[in-house]
Design a protein around this motif. Structure first.
Motif, PDB file in Angstrom:
ATOM      1  N   SER A 172     -11.095  29.671  34.184  1.00  0.00           N
ATOM      2  CA  SER A 172     -10.154  30.363  33.303  1.00  0.00           C
ATOM      3  C   SER A 172      -8.817  30.652  33.978  1.00  0.00           C
ATOM      4  N   ASP A 173      -8.812  30.792  35.301  1.00  0.00           N
ATOM      5  CA  ASP A 173      -7.567  31.100  36.008  1.00  0.00           C
ATOM      6  C   ASP A 173      -6.604  29.911  36.013  1.00  0.00           C
ATOM      7  N   ARG A 174      -7.146  28.715  36.134  1.00  0.00           N
ATOM      8  CA  ARG A 174      -6.299  27.521  36.242  1.00  0.00           C
ATOM      9  C   ARG A 174      -6.143  26.790  34.912  1.00  0.00           C
ATOM     10  N   THR A 176      -5.025  27.262  31.924  1.00  0.00           N
ATOM     11  CA  THR A 176      -4.205  28.135  31.084  1.00  0.00           C
ATOM     12  C   THR A 176      -3.928  27.468  29.740  1.00  0.00           C
ATOM     13  N   GLU A 177      -3.300  28.215  28.861  1.00  0.00           N
ATOM     14  CA  GLU A 177      -2.933  27.666  27.546  1.00  0.00           C
ATOM     15  C   GLU A 177      -1.958  26.506  27.701  1.00  0.00           C
ATOM     16  N   THR A 178      -1.052  26.640  28.672  1.00  0.00           N
ATOM     17  CA  THR A 178      -0.089  25.564  28.935  1.00  0.00           C
ATOM     18  C   THR A 178      -0.794  24.297  29.410  1.00  0.00           C
TER      19      THR A 178
END
Length: 241
Positions: A172-174, A176-178
């Motif tokens: 989840s940290d890496r 991202t939505e982007t």
């Protein structure tokens, strides 16, 4: 003599002060210097790609490095998830031992299964490596397309399994939505190009249905011929009577 010494001392200390002031000004000037734009910001993205700026390409490559370190594992995981979600595609790979009736989890140890799973990942790897040379990226797609044995619909259905694997592997940290949006754009680009070099099973089905229609029309025509023959026979019988 004392006056001469004091005058000499003042002139010497004054020159030191001037040098000190000069150094301070130089430091201030260095702090206010405008830094040039980053190298990635100046790069131009090929208009054939679905990206508006180079940072998107950088983001994709940066995330893909983590996938590359365990690409065989990710490819196998994606293929298992794909076939679990769409069991009707198993028959495409009937030549792989155990794929039809066996537990797909057991296929993690199957080298043939891993090789087949890697066919599509090799395409992604080649395209990502050549996003600055789109002609080479397109060649990677064209060259690798036949080995996948994918139809147009299979390419579309594979996306869910692929994106889920990327999400789980990055965390989840890496992820991202982007990052998710960039990979969706990348997938759509590869999907469009990939479908140019593979057969579409759905079109084959449509052609078969047309053939069935043609056969039914032939049957109708044959029945009309039989009916016409019966009329001619009846007329001949009437004449003889």
């Amino acid at each position: 003599m004392g006056a001469i010494k004091s005058k000499f001392f003042r002139s010497k200390s004054g020159s030191r002060k001037e040098k000190g002031d000069k150094k301070v000004k130089e430091k201030k000037q260095k702090k206010t210097v405008n830094l040039p734009d980053s190298h990635s910001a100046r790069k131009i993205v090929d208009p054939r790609l679905p990206f508006s700026n180079y940072r998107q390409i950088f983001s994709i490559r940066n995330a893909w490095k983590a996938i590359q370190r365990s690409m065989e594992e990710c490819a196998t995981e994606t293929f298992i998830r794909f076939l679990n979600n769409h069991t009707n595609y198993k028959e495409k790979y009937a030549s792989i031992s155990g794929i039809q009736d066996g537990d797909l989890e057991e296929l993690r140890k199957n080298q043939d299964f891993e090789d087949k799973a890697m066919d599509i990942y090799v395409i992604f790897d080649g395209v990502i490596a050549n996003l600055e040379d789109v002609d080479k990226a397109l060649q990677e797609i064209q060259y690798g397309a036949p080995a996948t044995q994918f139809s147009h619909k299979m390419v579309k259905d594979y996306q869910g399994a692929f994106m889920e694997t990327i999400r789980l592997h990055l965390g989840s940290d890496r992820f991202t939505e982007t990052t998710e949006n960039n990979y969706k754009l990348l997938y759509e680009f590869i999907q469009e190009e990939l479908c140019k070099h593979i057969e579409d099973d759905e079109s084959t089905v449509i052609d078969d249905s047309k053939a069935e229609v043609d056969e039914s029309e032939t049957v109708v025509d044959d029945s009309r011929m039989v009916a016409d023959t019966e009329v001619e026979v009846n007329l001949c019988m009437d004449d003889t009577s």
